[in-house]
Design an enzyme around this catalytic site. Structure first.
Site, PDB file in Angstrom:
ATOM      1  N   GLY A  58      -8.239 -57.900  54.821  1.00  0.00           N
ATOM      2  CA  GLY A  58      -7.384 -57.860  55.555  1.00  0.00           C
ATOM      3  C   GLY A  58      -8.123 -59.309  56.402  1.00  0.00           C
ATOM      4  CB  CYS A  85     -12.814 -58.630  51.948  1.00  0.00           C
ATOM      5  SG  CYS A  85     -13.261 -59.718  52.869  1.00  0.00           S
ATOM      6  CE1 TYR A  86     -10.755 -54.600  58.857  1.00  0.00           C
ATOM      7  CE2 TYR A  86      -9.312 -53.312  58.165  1.00  0.00           C
ATOM      8  CZ  TYR A  86      -9.882 -53.121  58.664  1.00  0.00           C
ATOM      9  OH  TYR A  86      -9.785 -52.288  60.209  1.00  0.00           O
ATOM     10  CG  HIS A 174     -11.507 -62.172  47.995  1.00  0.00           C
ATOM     11  ND1 HIS A 174     -11.083 -60.471  49.035  1.00  0.00           N
ATOM     12  CD2 HIS A 174     -11.803 -62.531  49.718  1.00  0.00           C
ATOM     13  CE1 HIS A 174     -10.524 -60.810  49.898  1.00  0.00           C
ATOM     14  NE2 HIS A 174     -11.444 -61.722  50.946  1.00  0.00           N
ATOM     15  CD  GLU A 176      -8.685 -59.090  45.704  1.00  0.00           C
ATOM     16  OE1 GLU A 176      -9.984 -59.237  45.394  1.00  0.00           O
ATOM     17  OE2 GLU A 176      -8.789 -59.914  46.982  1.00  0.00           O
ATOM     18  CB  SER A 228      22.499 -65.459  37.927  1.00  0.00           C
ATOM     19  OG  SER A 228      20.856 -65.434  37.366  1.00  0.00           O
ATOM     20  N   GLY A 229      21.649 -65.932  34.249  1.00  0.00           N
ATOM     21  CA  GLY A 229      21.062 -67.029  34.063  1.00  0.00           C
ATOM     22  C   GLY A 229      19.381 -66.908  33.909  1.00  0.00           C
ATOM     23  N   GLY A 230      18.946 -66.448  35.411  1.00  0.00           N
ATOM     24  CA  GLY A 230      17.656 -66.135  35.637  1.00  0.00           C
ATOM     25  C   GLY A 230      17.122 -65.190  35.280  1.00  0.00           C
ATOM     26  CB  VAL A 231      13.224 -64.710  34.565  1.00  0.00           C
ATOM     27  CG1 VAL A 231      12.489 -63.797  33.808  1.00  0.00           C
ATOM     28  CG2 VAL A 231      12.426 -66.260  35.268  1.00  0.00           C
ATOM     29  CG  ASP A 232      13.529 -62.083  38.657  1.00  0.00           C
ATOM     30  OD1 ASP A 232      13.110 -62.307  37.158  1.00  0.00           O
ATOM     31  OD2 ASP A 232      13.640 -62.116  39.935  1.00  0.00           O
ATOM     32  CB  SER A 233      20.034 -60.960  36.646  1.00  0.00           C
ATOM     33  OG  SER A 233      20.431 -62.686  36.162  1.00  0.00           O
ATOM     34  CB  SER A 234      17.925 -62.908  32.072  1.00  0.00           C
ATOM     35  OG  SER A 234      18.976 -64.044  32.324  1.00  0.00           O
ATOM     36  CE  LYS A 371      10.608 -64.111  38.621  1.00  0.00           C
ATOM     37  NZ  LYS A 371      11.374 -64.751  39.578  1.00  0.00           N
TER      38      LYS A 371
END
Ligand code: XMP
Length: 515
Positions: A58, A85-86, A174, A176, A228-234, A371
């Site tokens: 942070g 870290c923090y 870090h 990550e 919509s054809g986008g990744v998430d809604s599909s 995602k």
């Protein structure tokens, strides 16, 4: 079926820009984890039943007025704790050690000397050394009782510390980020060897889990989805289709500002996947409303409100009780920000206001996912790459890429130019490498010469950007040859264009879209 949520790590967020990255790394190790704001409260932390706790980094110093702190009781749950870290400084501060305030930040790559290759550093580093990414101001002056230094760098004698008895660990760097090449190994050591988690969070088991949950929630009721054809809604639609099949109707609205062939492609692909698809061609209804409109925000409003009207009408005919939404985990994490006085909660307005207005219950099968996990689910469900790897496309579509008034004639020009840009980007093998690439139609005309004739025609701009999340973006240095091919093709093949330029601005201060 085993419980995919049985092994749980909790990350307390102290405002680091990398907190979500920690969660993604833990999940890549096939262990479920969630992010809570640091001040979620002990009861909530306990109720989560974590097998290990990670304290994120942070921007604060433990000595700052109003620094984010937690009570010692958070460290008395009998589970391992890793402070990053923090988080390490906080661990030190709470347990009676001393943190030294420093004016200078240590930033960038550093070489870590590992004291003992055990615990967190099991199988890490060659000849006792490992490269890590540092980004910190304060450092550990005196470790709390029970700790020993497990690594140092030239600048910090305590770049990592451990108290094996209590299973408390701290790292000043870090693990990550990709600049710590063995960071994933370090986090895996923490979750597997120290927290004793087993790998149970896999995308194949998530699909089984989600299908079961969707069936339980929906019963024999009807479900609708705005595709919509986008990744998430599909991916959300395909998952719900797998769970309840024909109880789901996916509604795909043509808003008149889609790209060339897009409406046909989307219909074809989803029909091939066996979805019950309802296609609503409302392009005329949308385009009529664009007459005389130049203001970008007005265009967005038109798209938003008209979409709701059209969707509502199509949905009402279905008599559904449930609406699928492609909400993702980053949309629901309560993010902490130390820029303002209190925590901010990001809200999600994909299908703005629809569920409240239509009294629909929500099905959000991707709510727990990042995602990259959504894409992995899409692959698990054997969805075509064309959907899974699709570059983001804004809801208002080509309407915000035609500067000025949107008309059929201008849409026809932009569709052709945009098609050429994407075709050439794909041919060059760059489509998946680039966050977004597209054409923009400018509201000016310039003079050119074609054969012996003077022309006075439109200008197209090519835009290509790379980005992690759309919040910041860099313009992509497309090869000159590729730009040359695109420019030649657009000017020769698209009637009404006599000039092409390339946008070399980054975000900020520009935005990705031109409107
Ligand atoms: P900007 O242009 O703000 O875009 O840098 C950031 C990302 O958001 C997309 N974008 C939108 N998406 N509705 C959407 O659904 C919108 O009104 C909208 N405006 C921009 C843009 O394509 C980029 O990915």
């Amino acid at each position: 079926m085993s419980d995919i949520h049985s092994e749980r790590i909790l990350i307390l967020d102290f405002g680091s820009q990398y907190t979500q990255l920690i969660a993604r790394r833990v999940r890549e190790a096939k262990v479920y984890c969630e992010i809570f704001p640091y001040n979620a409260g002990l009861e909530k932390v306990k109720a989560f039943r974590p097998k290990g706790l990670i304290l994120s980094g942070g921007p604060s110093s433990v000595y700052d007025a109003g620094a984010p702190l937690i009570g010692k009781d958070h460290l008395e749950l009998g589970i391992p704790v890793l402070g990053i870290c923090y988080g390490m400084q906080l661990l030190t501060h709470i347990l009676g050690g001393q943190v030294a305030k420093s004016q200078k930040r240590e930033y960038g790559r550093a070489e870590l000397n590992l004291h003992k290759g055990e615990g967190l550093f099991n199988n890490v580093g060659a000849a006792g050394k490992a490269t890590v990414w540092m980004s910190h101001g304060d450092r550990i002056e005196k470790m709390p009782e029970g700790f020993h230094s497990s690594a140092d760098t030239g600048n910090s004698p305590t770049a990592a510390m451990a108290d094996e008895k209590r299973r408390f660990y701290g790292v000043q760097f870090h693990p990550e980020v990709v600049h710590t090449p063995e960071g994933t190994k370090i986090l895996r050591n923490f979750v597997y060897d120290i927290c004793k988690c087993t790998a149970s969070w896999t995308m194949a088991s998530f699909v089984d889990f989600a299908v079961g949950e969707i069936r339980k929630a929906v019963g024999d009721k009807k479900v609708i989805c705005a595709l919509s054809g986008g990744v998430d809604s599909s991916v959300a639609a395909v998952l719900v289709n797998k769970a309840v099949g024909k109880q789901l109707t996916s509604i795909f609205v043509n808003n008149g500002v889609l790209r060339k062939n897009e409406a046909e492609r989307v219909q074809q692909m989803f029909k091939d996947m066996g979805l019950n698809l309802k296609y609503v061609d409302a392009s005329k209804q949308f385009l009529d409303k664009f007459k005389g409109v130049e203001d970008p925000e007005k265009k967005r409003k038109i798209i938003g409100t008209t979409f709701i009207e059209v969707f509502e009408q199509a949905a009402n005919a279905e008599g559904a009780d449930f609406l699928v939404q492609g909400t993702l985990y980053p949309d629901v994490i309560e993010s902490v920000s130390f820029k303002g006085p209190s925590a901010v909660i990001k809200s999600h307005h994909n299908v703005g206001g629809l569920p409240e207005k239509m009294k629909l219950k929500l099905v959000e099968p991707l709510r727990e996912l990042f995602k990259d996990e959504v894409r992995a689910i899409g692959r698990e469900l054997k969805m075509p790459d064309e959907i899974i790897d699709r570059q983001p496309f804004p809801g208002p579509g080509l309407a915000i890429r035609i500067l000025g008034e949107v008309s059929e004639a201008r849409l026809a020009i932009l569709r052709e130019a945009d098609y050429i840009v994407l075709e050439e980007i794909k041919k060059a093998g760059l489509y998946k490498e680039i966050w977004q690439s597209f054409a923009v139609l400018l509201p000016i005309k310039t003079v050119g010469v074609m054969g012996d004739e003077r022309t006075y025609e439109n200008v197209v701009a090519i835009r290509a950007v790379n980005s992690q999340d759309g919040m910041t973006a860099d313009w992509v240095k497309l090869p000159y040859e590729l730009l040359g091919i695109m420019s030649n093709r657009i000017i020769n093949e698209v009637k009404g264009v006599n000039r092409v330029c390339f946008d070399i601005s980054s975000k900020p201060p520009s935005t990705i879209e031109w409107e």
